[in-house]
Design a protein around this motif. Structure first.
Motif, PDB file in Angstrom:
ATOM      1  N   LYS A  99     -15.573  -7.606   2.735  1.00  0.00           N
ATOM      2  CA  LYS A  99     -17.002  -7.354   2.978  1.00  0.00           C
ATOM      3  C   LYS A  99     -17.282  -5.860   3.108  1.00  0.00           C
ATOM      4  O   LYS A  99     -18.238  -5.327   2.553  1.00  0.00           O
ATOM      5  N   LYS A 100     -16.403  -5.187   3.892  1.00  0.00           N
ATOM      6  CA  LYS A 100     -16.560  -3.755   4.138  1.00  0.00           C
ATOM      7  C   LYS A 100     -16.441  -2.977   2.829  1.00  0.00           C
ATOM      8  O   LYS A 100     -17.182  -2.021   2.582  1.00  0.00           O
ATOM      9  N   GLU A 149     -19.535  -3.361   0.860  1.00  0.00           N
ATOM     10  CA  GLU A 149     -20.598  -2.570   1.481  1.00  0.00           C
ATOM     11  C   GLU A 149     -20.464  -1.099   1.072  1.00  0.00           C
ATOM     12  O   GLU A 149     -21.446  -0.446   0.724  1.00  0.00           O
ATOM     13  N   LYS A 186     -21.649  -0.568  -2.397  1.00  0.00           N
ATOM     14  CA  LYS A 186     -23.108  -0.568  -2.517  1.00  0.00           C
ATOM     15  C   LYS A 186     -23.713   0.764  -2.086  1.00  0.00           C
ATOM     16  O   LYS A 186     -24.804   1.126  -2.523  1.00  0.00           O
TER      17      LYS A 186
END
Ligand SMILES: [Zn+2]
Length: 463
Positions: A258-259, A262, A265
């Motif tokens: 997830k990190k 992120e 992005k």
């Protein structure tokens, strides 16, 4: 250590500018093209100049001979009780010919804040920047030993690097390594790679005859090796999507966290810039996140060339006797090159047993750390110098020396890159710029201070 306040470092960098530019000019104007035997003497000249630059900054130096070009090691030692950090850069460059250069590639040209010339960004500018940062940290008594490892064979795949550092591992012992030879995603946000893709080269050969034959008299019955290789490749990979069709190929690919997603992005990547920088008319996918995943975090199966048959003007109606395809796979962390070769070999034996598969150059992928005291020091130094925390991304390419240093020196490797996409790595009109050099000096000096404050034990135990 009050001399490490932002204002101190910024005013140091500002006052060092003329000296920095003079040093960069000197080293850029030595055409250290490592691939070209005609430049062998220039590569040595660059190594000798590097030694004298390190010496005049106060370092002890040694020039290591290898079977190819020499390797430079410099050391600012303060004491055995302090941690040691080694900065890696390379001072050899890509060739620079062609009509697209607007200035002579080996003339250092200053145009406002821009520095033009082959090697300015890859990797002489960052190397000089790190040296100027170190010089300041040393002069202000940061409790750290700073070493420099400057290679002159990086652009030809570091053929003698690992043997040389292995033979001199004692002299080169270090607690950590920091590499400055990577590119941010955009100027708006510092970026540090936390992983590099690996590479497995392959060659497919197919021979079905001895000489060219007439397609009128034999066509229809004769096997055509070019056509068969095309079919085989289409069985290995979907040409439109890039999806590899060999069963098990993706088995060891670890999906991004997830990190990590992120960070992707927020790294400043845009499809528009990517297309412009690489002169692409269209891509397989148009979603930015999907493009980043594909170029940094996914393996590939790429055909670099197919050779065989008639290549001249018009149509010559022959059936060729043999054909070759040059292929490679980019690999991501956890993928084992040997396993991939076996997978491909077995698959091809089933599909077309007459095709000879040869494994060429192999390089495993590298997975860096994004947590722990060193990663925090990188984060802190980048934010201190550039005003924004870096994002940890990946690099699609491979740096062989990184794996060698981790393996031989048994030290964790981190990245503090300073180059930008618009600097033109390996391209005509390569350039570097003063804002990146200025920020880089501040970042390096601050990084050295942080490493010093970590002390020897922290650095060792928790790297
Ligand atoms: Zn480089």
């Amino acid at each position: 250590m009050t001399a490490f306040a932002r204002e101190d470092l910024q005013s140091y960098a500002k006052s060092a500018r003329p000296e920095y530019e003079a040093a960069l000019k000197k080293i850029v104007e030595v055409p250290s093209v490592s691939v070209d035997p005609d430049h062998k003497g220039d590569v040595r000249r660059a190594a000798e100049l590097a030694v004298s630059m390190l010496q005049s900054a106060g370092a002890k130096t040694k020039l290591y001979e290898t079977k190819g070009h020499p390797l430079v090691h410099g050391r600012f030692d303060r004491g055995a009780s302090y941690p040691t950090v080694t900065v890696y850069n390379h001072l050899d460059v890509q060739p620079a010919e062609g009509p697209d250069w607007k200035t002579a590639p080996f003339d250092f040209v200053r145009d406002g804040d821009r520095y033009l010339g082959r090697g300015t960004t890859d990797d002489k500018g960052p190397a000089m920047t790190a040296l100027f940062g170190a010089r300041y940290a040393v002069s202000q008594g940061a409790p750290v030993n700073i070493h420099f490892l400057w290679e002159l064979e990086e652009e030809i795949g570091s053929p003698n690097f690992e043997t040389t550092i292995r033979a001199n591992a004692k002299d080169m012992a270090t607690d950590s390594v920091v590499v400055s030879d990577t590119v941010w995603v955009s100027r708006s946000r510092p970026a540090c790679p936390a992983g590099l893709r690996g590479l497995q080269g392959l060659r497919f050969d197919l021979q079905t005859g001895e000489t060219d034959q007439h397609s009128g008299t034999a066509g229809g019955a004769a096997r055509n090796p070019v056509t068969e290789l095309c079919q085989l490749i289409a069985e290995c990979v979907d040409g439109k999507t890039g999806r590899v069709k060999i069963p098990g190929f993706y088995a060891d690919v670890v999906p991004p966290t997830k990190k990590e997603l992120e960070d992707l992005k927020n790294c400043g990547f845009t499809v528009k810039d990517f297309k412009r920088d690489h002169l692409f008319r269209s891509l397989r996918v148009d979603d930015a996140l999907e493009v980043m995943k594909r170029i940094w975090m996914m393996p590939t199966f790429e055909v670099h060339g197919i050779a065989g048959g008639y290549q001249g003007p018009g149509v010559k109606t022959i059936i060729p006797p043999k054909a070759t395809a040059i292929v490679s796979c980019r690999l991501v962390p956890q993928m084992d090159p040997k396993k991939i070769v076996k997978l491909i070999r077995d698959f091809i034996r089933k599909k077309n047993p007459d095709v000879k598969v040869s494994a060429e150059h192999e390089l495993p992928a590298y997975e860096g750390k994004t947590e722990g005291p060193y990663a925090d020091a990188i984060r802190g130094a980048m934010k201190f110098a550039f005003g924004k925390e870096p994002v940890f991304v990946r690099e699609g390419g491979s740096i062989g020396a990184v794996l060698s240093m981790e393996r031989v020196l048994k030290a964790p490797v981190f990245f503090l890159g300073l180059s930008l996409p618009e600097h033109g790595y390996h391209a005509p009109n390569e350039n570097f710029d003063w804002p990146q050099a200025h920020g880089g000096m501040v970042a390096f000096a601050d990084y050295f201070r942080r490493i010093g404050e970590m002390g020897k034990k922290t650095g060792r135990a928790r790297g």
